[in-house]
Design an enzyme around this catalytic site. Sequence first.
Site, PDB file in Angstrom:
ATOM      1  N   TYR A 151       0.840  -1.211   0.000  1.00 30.75           N
ATOM      2  CA  TYR A 151       0.000   0.000   0.000  1.00 30.75           C
ATOM      3  C   TYR A 151       0.873   1.258   0.000  1.00 30.75           C
ATOM      4  O   TYR A 151       0.564   2.249  -0.661  1.00 30.75           O
ATOM      5  CB  TYR A 151      -0.939   0.013   1.212  1.00 30.75           C
ATOM      6  CG  TYR A 151      -1.665   1.333   1.367  1.00 30.75           C
ATOM      7  CD1 TYR A 151      -2.530   1.796   0.381  1.00 30.75           C
ATOM      8  CD2 TYR A 151      -1.461   2.141   2.490  1.00 30.75           C
ATOM      9  CE1 TYR A 151      -3.179   3.020   0.500  1.00 30.75           C
ATOM     10  CE2 TYR A 151      -2.114   3.353   2.625  1.00 30.75           C
ATOM     11  CZ  TYR A 151      -2.969   3.794   1.631  1.00 30.75           C
ATOM     12  OH  TYR A 151      -3.602   5.003   1.752  1.00 30.75           O
ATOM     13  N   ARG A 158       1.617   6.662  -6.695  1.00 32.31           N
ATOM     14  CA  ARG A 158       0.476   7.551  -6.969  1.00 32.31           C
ATOM     15  C   ARG A 158       0.903   9.008  -6.869  1.00 32.31           C
ATOM     16  O   ARG A 158       0.610   9.807  -7.776  1.00 32.31           O
ATOM     17  CB  ARG A 158      -0.655   7.260  -5.976  1.00 32.31           C
ATOM     18  CG  ARG A 158      -1.780   8.289  -6.016  1.00 32.31           C
ATOM     19  CD  ARG A 158      -2.984   7.879  -5.182  1.00 32.31           C
ATOM     20  NE  ARG A 158      -2.717   7.692  -3.768  1.00 32.31           N
ATOM     21  CZ  ARG A 158      -3.634   7.350  -2.864  1.00 32.31           C
ATOM     22  NH1 ARG A 158      -4.890   7.156  -3.242  1.00 32.31           N
ATOM     23  NH2 ARG A 158      -3.327   7.197  -1.598  1.00 32.31           N
ATOM     24  N   TYR A 210      -1.397  12.794   7.839  1.00 35.18           N
ATOM     25  CA  TYR A 210      -1.015  11.628   8.637  1.00 35.18           C
ATOM     26  C   TYR A 210       0.481  11.723   8.982  1.00 35.18           C
ATOM     27  O   TYR A 210       1.288  12.088   8.129  1.00 35.18           O
ATOM     28  CB  TYR A 210      -1.237  10.335   7.843  1.00 35.18           C
ATOM     29  CG  TYR A 210      -2.662   9.811   7.806  1.00 35.18           C
ATOM     30  CD1 TYR A 210      -3.672  10.339   8.592  1.00 35.18           C
ATOM     31  CD2 TYR A 210      -2.980   8.755   6.964  1.00 35.18           C
ATOM     32  CE1 TYR A 210      -4.971   9.822   8.535  1.00 35.18           C
ATOM     33  CE2 TYR A 210      -4.267   8.234   6.903  1.00 35.18           C
ATOM     34  CZ  TYR A 210      -5.257   8.784   7.695  1.00 35.18           C
ATOM     35  OH  TYR A 210      -6.528   8.265   7.636  1.00 35.18           O
ATOM     36  N   ARG A 223     -12.112  13.357   2.790  1.00 31.82           N
ATOM     37  CA  ARG A 223     -13.032  12.389   3.424  1.00 31.82           C
ATOM     38  C   ARG A 223     -14.362  12.297   2.704  1.00 31.82           C
ATOM     39  O   ARG A 223     -15.045  11.277   2.756  1.00 31.82           O
ATOM     40  CB  ARG A 223     -13.251  12.774   4.882  1.00 31.82           C
ATOM     41  CG  ARG A 223     -11.991  12.750   5.737  1.00 31.82           C
ATOM     42  CD  ARG A 223     -11.454  11.346   5.927  1.00 31.82           C
ATOM     43  NE  ARG A 223     -10.197  11.350   6.675  1.00 31.82           N
ATOM     44  CZ  ARG A 223      -9.506  10.243   6.932  1.00 31.82           C
ATOM     45  NH1 ARG A 223      -9.944   9.063   6.521  1.00 31.82           N
ATOM     46  NH2 ARG A 223      -8.371  10.312   7.588  1.00 31.82           N
ATOM     47  N   GLU A 323     -14.432  -1.621   6.096  1.00 29.83           N
ATOM     48  CA  GLU A 323     -14.463  -0.225   5.647  1.00 29.83           C
ATOM     49  C   GLU A 323     -15.760  -0.018   4.867  1.00 29.83           C
ATOM     50  O   GLU A 323     -16.261  -0.948   4.230  1.00 29.83           O
ATOM     51  CB  GLU A 323     -13.241   0.049   4.759  1.00 29.83           C
ATOM     52  CG  GLU A 323     -13.132   1.477   4.259  1.00 29.83           C
ATOM     53  CD  GLU A 323     -11.784   1.758   3.578  1.00 29.83           C
ATOM     54  OE1 GLU A 323     -10.735   1.628   4.242  1.00 29.83           O
ATOM     55  OE2 GLU A 323     -11.791   2.105   2.388  1.00 29.83           O
TER      56      GLU A 323
HETATM   57  C1  3EB Z   1      -8.050   5.796   6.172  1.00 26.50           C
HETATM   58  O1  3EB Z   1      -8.967   6.367   6.778  1.00 26.50           O
HETATM   59  C2  3EB Z   1      -8.399   4.501   5.483  1.00 26.50           C
HETATM   60  O2  3EB Z   1      -5.210   5.875   0.002  1.00 26.50           O
HETATM   61  O3  3EB Z   1      -6.762   6.744  -1.251  1.00 26.50           O
HETATM   62  C3  3EB Z   1      -9.329   5.444   2.808  1.00 26.50           C
HETATM   63  C4  3EB Z   1      -9.666   6.112   1.617  1.00 26.50           C
HETATM   64  C5  3EB Z   1      -8.031   5.021   2.995  1.00 26.50           C
HETATM   65  C6  3EB Z   1      -8.698   6.343   0.632  1.00 26.50           C
HETATM   66  C7  3EB Z   1      -6.388   6.200  -0.206  1.00 26.50           C
HETATM   67  C8  3EB Z   1      -7.072   5.268   2.005  1.00 26.50           C
HETATM   68  C9  3EB Z   1      -7.403   5.923   0.842  1.00 26.50           C
HETATM   69  O4  3EB Z   1      -6.903   6.244   6.129  1.00 26.50           O
HETATM   70  C10 3EB Z   1      -7.642   4.287   4.225  1.00 26.50           C
END
Ligand code: 3EB
Length: 330
Positions: A151, A158, A210, A223, A323
């Site tokens: 990932y 990406r 993050y 989100r 999820e």
């Molecule tokens: C999170 O909340 C879960 O890498 O595009 C959610 C939606 C998540 C998109 C992405 C990753 C992605 O971090 C992971």
Amino acid sequence: MIQASEILQIHADLPRTPSVTYRTTSPAMALAEAGTLAAFGFGAGAPDVDDTRWLRVPLECFDAPAPLEVWQVDAEVVFGRQDNVRWSAGGGWLFAAIELDERTTGGVEGAAHQAYVELRRFMSTRNERYVLRIWNYIADINLGDGDGERYKQFCDGRAAGLGDFFAEGYPAATAIGHHHRDPVLQIYLLACVEDGVAVENPRQTSAWRYPREYGRTSPGFARGMLLPARDALAISGTAAVVGHTSAHEGDLEAQLEETLLNLEALLATADMPAGFDTHSPLKGYVRHATDAAHVRELLQRRLPSVPVLLMHGDVCRRELLVELDGWRFK
Ligand code: 3EB
């Protein structure tokens, strides 16, 4: 001075929000209907159909027979292919999809890089400039440790492929691991001639902030995304992440409850009606097939009347078991 009639006119000119439905029909029937922008089949049983609007998603659906997902717009639809990108467009909306086999790109990072370069190049030829929503399906997403986890390699590729493409703001997104036997990276998107409004979740750290422990390259996604007409919210992949931390390790039911709290907070922030109903098609991604029945039962109890497609998919953090993503229509 702007007249009220002009404001109405401006509003009426906004692209009308597409519909998203799950239904038991054939690809031929779905694709023959007026305004079908895209139709999706799930899992190994999905037929191969020679139409660039048809996409086989490499995730097994726990419903049998697996329903199709259908996107429709209120307009004529044209479609075609440009290099590895298949696309369709109508009513101010654009669907585009790319699928690359990692064996041709030297791994997942290379595949992500190339896929985003190609999508970006394709988008530069289009009037639908605003990418509002993206889905990424990745093989063996949790294989490898630390920064070597696949990932994280995907996130690196990406970001490199995107360059400054999302400098003005990230789209809503999903990134989920699939179990198809071929190492394919599949990415598809919905774009529009008008911009949407990105929505963050007050319960969650924005993904692009993050901390380092989650990888060299923070994932870039919002989100949620309000569509231009403001009558629908595209909901990104949402799990039991509170702040930036994964909550309730090992507890499926608690993770699902935390996810629902996250979704409620997102709806409130977006000024959408609270709760989910027949106007909010969702997908549930379940890591362990043995948890599917439990997740279905919990969702039926907590979200009665909500159309849910339950899929076998891995969340990008290995401790997360479930999820949700989808749509909230007003
Ligand atoms: C999170 O909340 C879960 O890498 O595009 C959610 C939606 C998540 C998109 C992405 C990753 C992605 O971090 C992971």
